[in-house]
Design a protein around this motif. Structure first.
Motif, mmCIF file in Angstrom:
data_model
loop_
_atom_site.group_PDB
_atom_site.id
_atom_site.type_symbol
_atom_site.label_atom_id
_atom_site.label_comp_id
_atom_site.label_asym_id
_atom_site.label_seq_id
_atom_site.Cartn_x
_atom_site.Cartn_y
_atom_site.Cartn_z
ATOM 1 N N TRP A 167 -10.784 7.503 -7.247
ATOM 2 C CA TRP A 167 -10.364 7.309 -5.847
ATOM 3 C C TRP A 167 -11.325 6.373 -5.126
ATOM 4 O O TRP A 167 -10.919 5.580 -4.274
ATOM 5 C CB TRP A 167 -10.283 8.645 -5.115
ATOM 6 C CG TRP A 167 -8.992 9.354 -5.350
ATOM 7 C CD1 TRP A 167 -8.803 10.491 -6.091
ATOM 8 C CD2 TRP A 167 -7.702 8.984 -4.858
ATOM 9 N NE1 TRP A 167 -7.470 10.834 -6.089
ATOM 10 C CE2 TRP A 167 -6.767 9.939 -5.333
ATOM 11 C CE3 TRP A 167 -7.230 7.943 -4.064
ATOM 12 C CZ2 TRP A 167 -5.421 9.877 -5.040
ATOM 13 C CZ3 TRP A 167 -5.872 7.887 -3.768
ATOM 14 C CH2 TRP A 167 -4.998 8.838 -4.247
ATOM 15 N N ILE B 209 -10.800 -1.192 -3.728
ATOM 16 C CA ILE B 209 -9.696 -2.149 -3.879
ATOM 17 C C ILE B 209 -8.958 -2.308 -2.552
ATOM 18 O O ILE B 209 -8.614 -3.418 -2.144
ATOM 19 C CB ILE B 209 -8.742 -1.706 -5.002
ATOM 20 C CG1 ILE B 209 -9.433 -1.836 -6.352
ATOM 21 C CG2 ILE B 209 -7.440 -2.494 -4.976
ATOM 22 C CD1 ILE B 209 -8.686 -1.182 -7.499
ATOM 23 N N HIS B 210 -8.739 -1.189 -1.872
ATOM 24 C CA HIS B 210 -8.073 -1.234 -0.568
ATOM 25 C C HIS B 210 -8.878 -2.067 0.433
ATOM 26 O O HIS B 210 -8.313 -2.909 1.146
ATOM 27 C CB HIS B 210 -7.872 0.177 -0.025
ATOM 28 C CG HIS B 210 -7.566 0.219 1.428
ATOM 29 N ND1 HIS B 210 -6.335 -0.114 1.935
ATOM 30 C CD2 HIS B 210 -8.337 0.522 2.493
ATOM 31 C CE1 HIS B 210 -6.364 -0.007 3.245
ATOM 32 N NE2 HIS B 210 -7.570 0.381 3.612
ATOM 33 N N GLU C 233 0.795 -1.220 0.000
ATOM 34 C CA GLU C 233 0.000 0.000 0.000
ATOM 35 C C GLU C 233 0.833 1.279 0.000
ATOM 36 O O GLU C 233 0.484 2.243 -0.686
ATOM 37 C CB GLU C 233 -0.922 -0.005 1.227
ATOM 38 C CG GLU C 233 -1.887 1.141 1.229
ATOM 39 C CD GLU C 233 -2.946 0.981 2.280
ATOM 40 O OE1 GLU C 233 -3.222 1.985 2.958
ATOM 41 O OE2 GLU C 233 -3.490 -0.119 2.431
ATOM 42 N N TRP D 185 -10.309 2.912 -5.975
ATOM 43 C CA TRP D 185 -9.086 2.540 -5.243
ATOM 44 C C TRP D 185 -9.404 2.256 -3.785
ATOM 45 O O TRP D 185 -8.810 1.365 -3.168
ATOM 46 C CB TRP D 185 -8.021 3.631 -5.371
ATOM 47 C CG TRP D 185 -7.275 3.517 -6.655
ATOM 48 C CD1 TRP D 185 -7.391 4.333 -7.748
ATOM 49 C CD2 TRP D 185 -6.324 2.516 -7.005
ATOM 50 N NE1 TRP D 185 -6.559 3.898 -8.747
ATOM 51 C CE2 TRP D 185 -5.894 2.780 -8.320
ATOM 52 C CE3 TRP D 185 -5.800 1.418 -6.344
ATOM 53 C CZ2 TRP D 185 -4.958 1.993 -8.978
ATOM 54 C CZ3 TRP D 185 -4.863 0.625 -6.993
ATOM 55 C CH2 TRP D 185 -4.451 0.912 -8.289
ATOM 56 N N TYR D 186 -10.343 3.006 -3.204
ATOM 57 C CA TYR D 186 -10.745 2.737 -1.823
ATOM 58 C C TYR D 186 -11.401 1.360 -1.708
ATOM 59 O O TYR D 186 -11.157 0.626 -0.759
ATOM 60 C CB TYR D 186 -11.696 3.832 -1.315
ATOM 61 C CG TYR D 186 -12.091 3.617 0.121
ATOM 62 C CD1 TYR D 186 -11.207 3.927 1.147
ATOM 63 C CD2 TYR D 186 -13.322 3.075 0.447
ATOM 64 C CE1 TYR D 186 -11.538 3.705 2.458
ATOM 65 C CE2 TYR D 186 -13.670 2.851 1.766
ATOM 66 C CZ TYR D 186 -12.772 3.173 2.768
ATOM 67 O OH TYR D 186 -13.116 2.948 4.079
ATOM 68 N N LEU E 110 0.133 7.115 -6.508
ATOM 69 C CA LEU E 110 -1.159 7.734 -6.799
ATOM 70 C C LEU E 110 -1.191 9.200 -6.390
ATOM 71 O O LEU E 110 -1.746 10.041 -7.111
ATOM 72 C CB LEU E 110 -2.283 6.964 -6.105
ATOM 73 C CG LEU E 110 -2.593 5.581 -6.665
ATOM 74 C CD1 LEU E 110 -3.621 4.874 -5.801
ATOM 75 C CD2 LEU E 110 -3.074 5.668 -8.100
ATOM 76 N N SER F 87 -3.201 5.753 -11.984
ATOM 77 C CA SER F 87 -4.520 5.341 -11.482
ATOM 78 C C SER F 87 -5.143 4.206 -12.277
ATOM 79 O O SER F 87 -6.157 3.646 -11.858
ATOM 80 C CB SER F 87 -5.479 6.525 -11.497
ATOM 81 O OG SER F 87 -5.774 6.901 -12.831
#
Length: 92
Positions: free
Chosen positions: A47, A53-54, A27, A50-51, A34, A42
């Motif tokens: 975003w 995915i996190h 991470e 991506w959140y 990013l 990206s």
């Protein structure tokens, strides 16, 4: 709790700690890229994506840490205490 239960629980804890370190190792560089150049790194995702995915990656790594820790705890319990493949641990 039995000796075997404590042994396996500690391996599960080790698996979770290793998965946490892997999570950070993945991470931190990704967030760095990013934040510095979102348009380039990206992959066309937002975003919010991506959140997501996190969040999914965090759960997957946690579950893998739990599973691998449990499996390794059972394996090494069998090797050391049942099969006694390492006799120098049991000096008499």
């Amino acid at each position: 709790m039995s000796k075997q239960g404590i042994y396996i629980s500690l391996f599960v804890l080790l698996g979770v700690l290793v998965s946490f370190l892997m999570h950070a190792g993945i991470e931190i560089p990704v967030i760095y890229l990013l934040v510095n150049d979102f348009a380039t790194y990206s992959l066309g995702l937002t975003w919010d994506a991506w959140y997501t995915i996190h969040a999914v990656g965090s759960v997957v790594l946690l579950l893998l840490g739990l599973l691998v820790g449990f499996q390794q705890g059972r394996y090494w319990w069998r090797v050391i205490y049942v099969e006694r493949r390492y006799p120098w641990l049991f000096k008499q």
